[in-house]
Design a protein around this motif. Structure first.
Motif, mmCIF file in Angstrom:
data_model
loop_
_atom_site.group_PDB
_atom_site.id
_atom_site.type_symbol
_atom_site.label_atom_id
_atom_site.label_comp_id
_atom_site.label_asym_id
_atom_site.label_seq_id
_atom_site.Cartn_x
_atom_site.Cartn_y
_atom_site.Cartn_z
ATOM 1 N N GLU A 160 3.154 -3.401 2.888
ATOM 2 C CA GLU A 160 3.722 -2.565 1.706
ATOM 3 C C GLU A 160 3.019 -1.836 1.376
ATOM 4 N N LYS A 161 1.397 -1.689 1.751
ATOM 5 C CA LYS A 161 0.937 -0.653 1.166
ATOM 6 C C LYS A 161 0.881 0.586 1.318
ATOM 7 N N LEU A 162 2.003 0.321 2.907
ATOM 8 C CA LEU A 162 1.695 2.050 3.548
ATOM 9 C C LEU A 162 2.684 2.216 3.514
ATOM 10 N N PRO A 163 2.920 3.698 1.981
ATOM 11 C CA PRO A 163 4.786 3.913 2.164
ATOM 12 C C PRO A 163 5.541 4.400 3.563
ATOM 13 N N GLN A 164 4.384 5.012 4.734
ATOM 14 C CA GLN A 164 4.688 5.716 5.316
ATOM 15 C C GLN A 164 5.302 4.594 6.766
ATOM 16 N N THR A 165 4.917 3.155 6.346
ATOM 17 C CA THR A 165 5.243 2.258 7.983
ATOM 18 C C THR A 165 6.755 1.832 7.437
ATOM 19 N N LYS A 166 7.406 2.350 5.999
ATOM 20 C CA LYS A 166 8.432 1.488 5.217
ATOM 21 C C LYS A 166 9.886 1.688 6.687
ATOM 22 N N GLY A 167 10.508 1.055 7.064
ATOM 23 C CA GLY A 167 11.441 0.867 7.813
ATOM 24 C C GLY A 167 11.036 0.872 9.136
ATOM 25 N N LYS A 168 9.846 1.523 9.713
ATOM 26 C CA LYS A 168 9.484 1.166 11.450
ATOM 27 C C LYS A 168 8.989 -0.069 11.572
ATOM 28 N N VAL A 169 9.036 -1.017 10.707
ATOM 29 C CA VAL A 169 8.559 -2.654 11.207
ATOM 30 C C VAL A 169 9.638 -3.635 10.900
ATOM 31 N N ARG A 170 9.457 -4.113 12.026
ATOM 32 C CA ARG A 170 10.513 -5.390 11.752
ATOM 33 C C ARG A 170 9.183 -6.742 12.759
ATOM 34 N N PHE A 171 9.994 -8.404 11.892
ATOM 35 C CA PHE A 171 9.517 -9.069 11.836
ATOM 36 C C PHE A 171 10.457 -10.271 12.264
#
Length: 231
Positions: free
Chosen positions: A107-118
């Motif tokens: 969540e500290k990395l805006p570039q990862t938003k929407g690209k990872v799923r748990f």
């Protein structure tokens, strides 16, 4: 190479430059495995394609029946098998804690938003109904969050077994020694699977190697592989 974490630990311990890192569980005083090394920087190593992610039918938290592949492709996915009543501090609660810690870092990395799923997939379909998992996952599965976190179950053990077999996840039902009746707990080796956008398993973590810093760097490595620019 099935568990590349062990290979990377050995390689970088031999290279020196180690530091002492300990994570404490948010849910108690139980300590995570000690990590006596500095993990390699994200993107500086290769995660091998181990196996295809298993396929099968699952139920989402609203009770809709869906193909598991809906949750194992298109994004970098961290999938953990669990059951909501697990009381083993080295099992499901530990995996949940690690996932929380990794989520906080992502969540500290805006570039990862929407690209990872748990994904948390129950192997107790009798008690872990969609309604139960909706409560268990309350606060994690909000679609407005940085990443999707889906809590899934199956209609029956019959539909669950092929999924477990496909991933190589062994699970045994604990029974009372006198009556032979199930006592409500499961014997299992904790495994968490890192899956790429093409639905290929790229890492399999067991308890000793399920370390937040390592998992985070592995996720970043797959994102970098797909062209994401991370600072």
């Amino acid at each position: 190479m099935r568990f590349s974490s062990l290979w990377r630990i050995t390689r970088f311990l031999n290279g020196g430059g180690c530091f002492f890192l300990v994570f404490l569980l948010c849910t108690g005083s139980h300590a995570a495995p000690v990590m006596d090394f500095e993990p390699p920087a994200a993107g500086t190593y290769k995660l091998h394609r181990i196996q295809p992610a298993s396929e099968g039918w699952v139920l989402d938290a609203s009770g809709k029946r869906r193909k598991l592949s809906r949750y194992t492709q298109g994004k970098v996915t961290l999938l953990a098998f669990m059951y909501s009543s697990c009381a083993d501090p080295n099992g499901c609660p530990y995996a949940l804690t690690v996932m929380h810690l990794v989520k906080s870092e992502l969540e500290k990395l805006p570039q990862t938003k929407g690209k990872v799923r748990f994904v948390s997939l129950s192997f107790d379909p009798v008690r872990d109904t969609p309604q139960v998992l909706a409560l268990y996952g309350n606060g994690h599965a909000d679609t407005a969050q940085h990443l999707d976190w889906d809590f899934l179950t199956t209609r029956s053990r019959r539909e669950l077994v092929p999924i477990l077999n496909g991933f190589g996840q062994d699970v045994g039902v604990d029974v009372d020694k006198q009556t032979g009746k199930p006592i409500g707990s499961y014997s299992h080796v904790l495994k968490v699977f890192l899956i790429d956008r093409q639905s290929k398993v790229r890492e399999i973590y067991t308890t000793d190697y399920l370390l937040p810093a390592m998992v985070l760097n592995d996720i970043k490595t797959l994102l970098i592989e797909d062209g994401t620019q991370l600072k």
